[in-house]
Design a protein around this motif. Structure first.
Motif, PDB file in Angstrom:
ATOM      1  N   LYS A 251       0.833  -1.196   0.000  1.00  0.00           N
ATOM      2  CA  LYS A 251       0.000   0.000   0.000  1.00  0.00           C
ATOM      3  C   LYS A 251       0.872   1.251   0.000  1.00  0.00           C
ATOM      4  O   LYS A 251       2.032   1.226   0.385  1.00  0.00           O
ATOM      5  N   THR A 252       0.282   2.359  -0.412  1.00  0.00           N
ATOM      6  CA  THR A 252       0.936   3.629  -0.164  1.00  0.00           C
ATOM      7  C   THR A 252       0.692   4.005   1.295  1.00  0.00           C
ATOM      8  O   THR A 252      -0.239   3.531   1.935  1.00  0.00           O
TER       9      THR A 252
ATOM     10  N   ALA B 246       9.714   3.819   6.115  1.00  0.00           N
ATOM     11  CA  ALA B 246       8.969   2.563   6.254  1.00  0.00           C
ATOM     12  C   ALA B 246       8.984   2.069   7.697  1.00  0.00           C
ATOM     13  O   ALA B 246       7.988   1.528   8.191  1.00  0.00           O
ATOM     14  N   ASP B 247      10.110   2.244   8.390  1.00  0.00           N
ATOM     15  CA  ASP B 247      10.198   1.749   9.771  1.00  0.00           C
ATOM     16  C   ASP B 247       9.230   2.473  10.697  1.00  0.00           C
ATOM     17  O   ASP B 247       8.707   1.870  11.645  1.00  0.00           O
ATOM     18  N   ASP B 248       8.985   3.751  10.456  1.00  0.00           N
ATOM     19  CA  ASP B 248       7.991   4.467  11.263  1.00  0.00           C
ATOM     20  C   ASP B 248       6.616   3.840  11.089  1.00  0.00           C
ATOM     21  O   ASP B 248       5.875   3.632  12.064  1.00  0.00           O
ATOM     22  N   TRP B 249       6.263   3.530   9.847  1.00  0.00           N
ATOM     23  CA  TRP B 249       4.943   2.953   9.580  1.00  0.00           C
ATOM     24  C   TRP B 249       4.837   1.520  10.072  1.00  0.00           C
ATOM     25  O   TRP B 249       3.772   1.088  10.521  1.00  0.00           O
ATOM     26  N   ARG B 250       5.925   0.774  10.010  1.00  0.00           N
ATOM     27  CA  ARG B 250       5.884  -0.592  10.554  1.00  0.00           C
ATOM     28  C   ARG B 250       5.631  -0.560  12.061  1.00  0.00           C
ATOM     29  O   ARG B 250       4.881  -1.382  12.591  1.00  0.00           O
TER      30      ARG B 250
ATOM     31  N   PRO C  89       6.883   8.998  15.155  1.00  0.00           N
ATOM     32  CA  PRO C  89       7.679   8.644  13.967  1.00  0.00           C
ATOM     33  C   PRO C  89       9.154   8.988  14.212  1.00  0.00           C
ATOM     34  O   PRO C  89       9.657  10.028  13.773  1.00  0.00           O
ATOM     35  N   GLU C  90       9.833   8.109  14.925  1.00  0.00           N
ATOM     36  CA  GLU C  90      11.172   8.419  15.428  1.00  0.00           C
ATOM     37  C   GLU C  90      12.172   8.700  14.314  1.00  0.00           C
ATOM     38  O   GLU C  90      13.052   9.551  14.468  1.00  0.00           O
TER      39      GLU C  90
ATOM     40  N   GLU D  46       1.738  10.760   9.310  1.00  0.00           N
ATOM     41  CA  GLU D  46       1.431  11.040   7.910  1.00  0.00           C
ATOM     42  C   GLU D  46       2.489  11.916   7.253  1.00  0.00           C
ATOM     43  O   GLU D  46       2.555  11.984   6.021  1.00  0.00           O
ATOM     44  N   LYS D  47       3.337  12.550   8.029  1.00  0.00           N
ATOM     45  CA  LYS D  47       4.409  13.365   7.466  1.00  0.00           C
ATOM     46  C   LYS D  47       5.657  12.540   7.170  1.00  0.00           C
ATOM     47  O   LYS D  47       6.595  13.030   6.544  1.00  0.00           O
ATOM     48  N   SER D  48       5.690  11.283   7.629  1.00  0.00           N
ATOM     49  CA  SER D  48       6.903  10.469   7.514  1.00  0.00           C
ATOM     50  C   SER D  48       6.894   9.641   6.233  1.00  0.00           C
ATOM     51  O   SER D  48       5.874   9.071   5.849  1.00  0.00           O
TER      52      SER D  48
END
Length: 466
Positions: free
Chosen positions: A52-53, A107-111, A75-76, A102-104
Motif C-alpha cells: 500500500k501507499t 517505512a520503519d515508522d509505519w511498521r 515517527p522516530e 502522515e508526514k513520515s
C-alpha cells in the motif's frame, strides 16, 4: 460468535486491492461516514497489508483513529532527521499522533505504527497453528464446514529457461543485460525525483511562502522517489525488453520537458510526490511525476511500439508539445515552481541522464518480437506443453501485458485476453476465465470462455480464478 450482541455490529469487507490515487480520500470518507452513522465496528481485511501507499494506510487507520489521538509512539526516524522542535514548527501537530506519522516517508515508522493495529495470519502461521496432519500421507489440511478435509496445495515452481547469445552481438537480451546498460542505470542522477537535493541556497529572488512549502515537500519525498525509479527501471528490464525500452523513451521525454521549461524560462511542472505511483508492487502503469495526463499522447501514456522517438530533435519537439498541453489542459494537475530556485547542477544532471538513456536506445535499437527468445518459450508452453490447459500469465507491468496479448495472438493463440489496472471490467474477465467456479455458466458459453488470461496484480486479489 464471541461478540456479546451481534445486533450492534455490521461487517464491512473493503476491497482495497489497488491504489485509489486521488479518489482514495473521498472513498474512505464515505466509508467513515457510514461507520459513524451506523455505530459500526470495522474489520479491514487484506491479503497484502504492506502493499500500500502510506496515504492508503493512513486513511484506513482514520476510519477508527482520530488524527490527534495520543498514540504513545512517535515517527522516530522522521524526528531524528529534522528534530522535534523543527517538526512542530513546520507541521503544527503533536509528534505522538497519526497526523505526525502522515508526514513520515520512513517505512520503519509505519511498521512500528502498524504493529499496534495489525493482526497478521500468514499461510505458514495458519498451517502451523490451525491445520491437522493426515497420518496417511503427512499432508496438512483444514476441515471444511461439511467435515471434508481441505489440503494445502504444494506449489512447485519451475523455470522455463531461454538461451542468450552473448557473443554474436545480435541477441537483443544480450544487449539489454550488458554491463554498459546496467552501469548506465546505476549511474543515473534522477534529478526529477530528487529535486529537494538541488534547491539553490541563495536564489536571486527568494521563494514565496507557497514555493517554500513545496520545496519542503520535495525534500521529504526525494530519496524514496529516486530509489523506486531506479528499481522500476531494473524491474521493467527484467519483465520484457519492450516494456524497458518504452520506459527509457518516456524517461528521456520527461527529462526533455524539464529542460524545455528551463531553456524557455518557464516554471517546472511538479506532479504527485506519492512514491506509491512508482512502486511496481502497487501501480502497474509506467506512472511518473509528469505523466498520466495526456490521454491521447501515445508516448507518455503507453504505446504499442517504441519506435516513435529516437533523435534529439524528436524528443525536443515532443517535449515542447507536451509542456504546452501541461500548461493548458493539465495546469491544475501540477504544482508549478520557478527553475531559478534550483541549482544549475540540476540542468547538467538532466542532460547527463538524457545522454546516458539515449545511449541505451542507440545500443539496443528497436525491439523486434521476432528475436524475442523469452516470448518464443512462452508461445511454446501455451501451444504445445499446455495446449489444452487453462493458463494465467501474471506480469508486474501493464506494458508487458499489452505486448504479450498482441504477440501471443500473432502466435496463433485464441480465446485470450489481457487485463490491467485500466481494464473496465476485470471481474468480468475473471468470470470468462472461470465461469463454473464463479457460477456464471448460464451467462458465459464456450464461445466466450477464455483459455489464456494475461494480467497484472489487478486479478491477484478478490477474484475466483480456480
Amino acid at each position: 460468535r464471541e461478540l456479546p450482541d451481534m445486533r450492534r455490529y455490521r461487517l464491512m469487507v473493503i476491497d482495497e486491492s489497488h491504489n485509489l490515487r486521488n479518489r482514495e480520500g473521498r472513498r474512505y470518507s464515505v466509508i467513515l461516514d457510514y461507520i459513524r452513522k451506523n455505530d459500526c465496528n470495522c474489520v479491514l481485511l487484506s491479503a497484502t497489508p504492506y502493499n500500500k501507499t502510506y496515504l492508503d494506510l493512513s486513511n484506513q487507520l482514520r476510519l477508527f483513529l482520530p488524527e490527534e489521538q495520543e498514540l504513545h509512539i512517535r515517527p522516530e526516524n522522521l524526528l531524528n532527521e529534522m528534530g522535534e522542535t523543527e517538526f512542530i514548527r513546520r507541521h503544527q501537530c503533536r509528534p505522538h499522533t497519526l497526523a505526525a506519522f502522515e508526514k513520515s516517508e520512513y517505512a520503519d515508522d509505519w511498521r512500528e505504527l502498524m504493529r499496534l493495529y495489525l493482526v497478521r495470519r500468514t499461510r505458514s502461521f495458519i498451517m502451523e497453528n490451525y491445520a491437522e496432519i493426515d497420518p496417511a500421507n503427512g499432508r496438512k489440511y483444514l476441515l471444511l464446514k461439511d467435515d471434508r478435509p481441505y489440503y494445502f496445495p504444494t506449489r512447485v515452481p519451475k523455470t522455463a529457461r531461454f538461451a542468450i547469445d552473448e557473443k554474436g552481438g545480435r541477441d537483443p537480451y544480450a544487449r539489454l543485460y550488458s554491463p554498459e546498460v546496467v552501469d548506465a542505470i546505476n549511474a543515473l542522477h534522477l534529478p526529477r525525483y530528487g529535486l529537494g537535493n538541488y534547491v539553490a541556497p541563495s536564489p536571486d529572488t527568494p521563494p514565496t511562502r507557497d514555493e517554500t512549502r513545496l520545496l519542503q515537500n520535495l525534500s521529504r519525498a526525494g530519496k524514496r522517489l529516486m530509489g523506486f525509479c531506479r528499481t522500476n527501471l531494473f524491474k521493467r528490464l527484467e519483465s520484457s525488453g519492450q516494456a524497458f525500452l518504452q520506459s527509457v523513451e518516456r524517461h528521456i521525454l520527461r527529462n526533455c520537458v524539464y529542460l524545455h521549461a528551463i531553456e524557455t524560462g518557464n516554471p517546472l511542472p511538479i506532479g504527485t510526490q506519492d512514491a506509491g505511483l512508482l512502486d511496481p508492487r502497487i501501480c502497474d502503469e509506467d506512472a511518473d511525476d509528469v505523466a498520466d495526463i495526456l490521454e491521447d499522447d501515445e508516448t507518455v501514456c503507453g504505446v504499442d511500439t517504441v519506435s516513435t522517438m529516437r533523435t534529439p530533435e524528436d524528443f525536443r519537439r515532443r517535449a515542447a508539445e507536451a509542456y504546452k498541453r501541461y500548461a493548458t489542459q493539465g495546469r491544475n494537475r501540477f504544482a508549478w515552481i520557478r527553475p531559478e530556485l534550483f541549482d544549475k547542477v540540476m540542468e547538467k544532471n538532466l542532460r547527463t541522464d538524457t545522454d546516458a538513456l539515449s545511449g541505451i536506445l542507440e545500443k539496443c535499437g528497436e525491439w523486434d518480437p521476432a528475436q524475442d527468445a523469452k516470448l518464443d518459450i512462452l508461445c511454446d508452453l501455451l501451444l504445445r506443453k499446455h495446449a489444452s490447459d487453462k493458463v494465467i500469465v501474471f506480469s508486474q507491468f501493464a506494458d508487458t501485458v499489452r505486448y504479450l496479448e498482441k504477440q501471443l495472438r500473432a502466435c496463433g493463440i485464441d480465446r485470450l485476453a489481457g487485463v490491467t489496472g485500466d481494464a473496465s471490467d476485470p471481474t468480468g474477465m475473471a468470470w470468462r476465465f472461470s465461469p463454473e467456479s464463479n457460477e456464471k455458466r448460464d451467462r458465459i458459453g464456450p464461445e466466450d470462455e477464455l483459455r489464456v488470461l494475461i494480467a497484472t496484480d489487478v486479478l491477484s486479489e478478490g477474484q475466483n480464478l480456480q
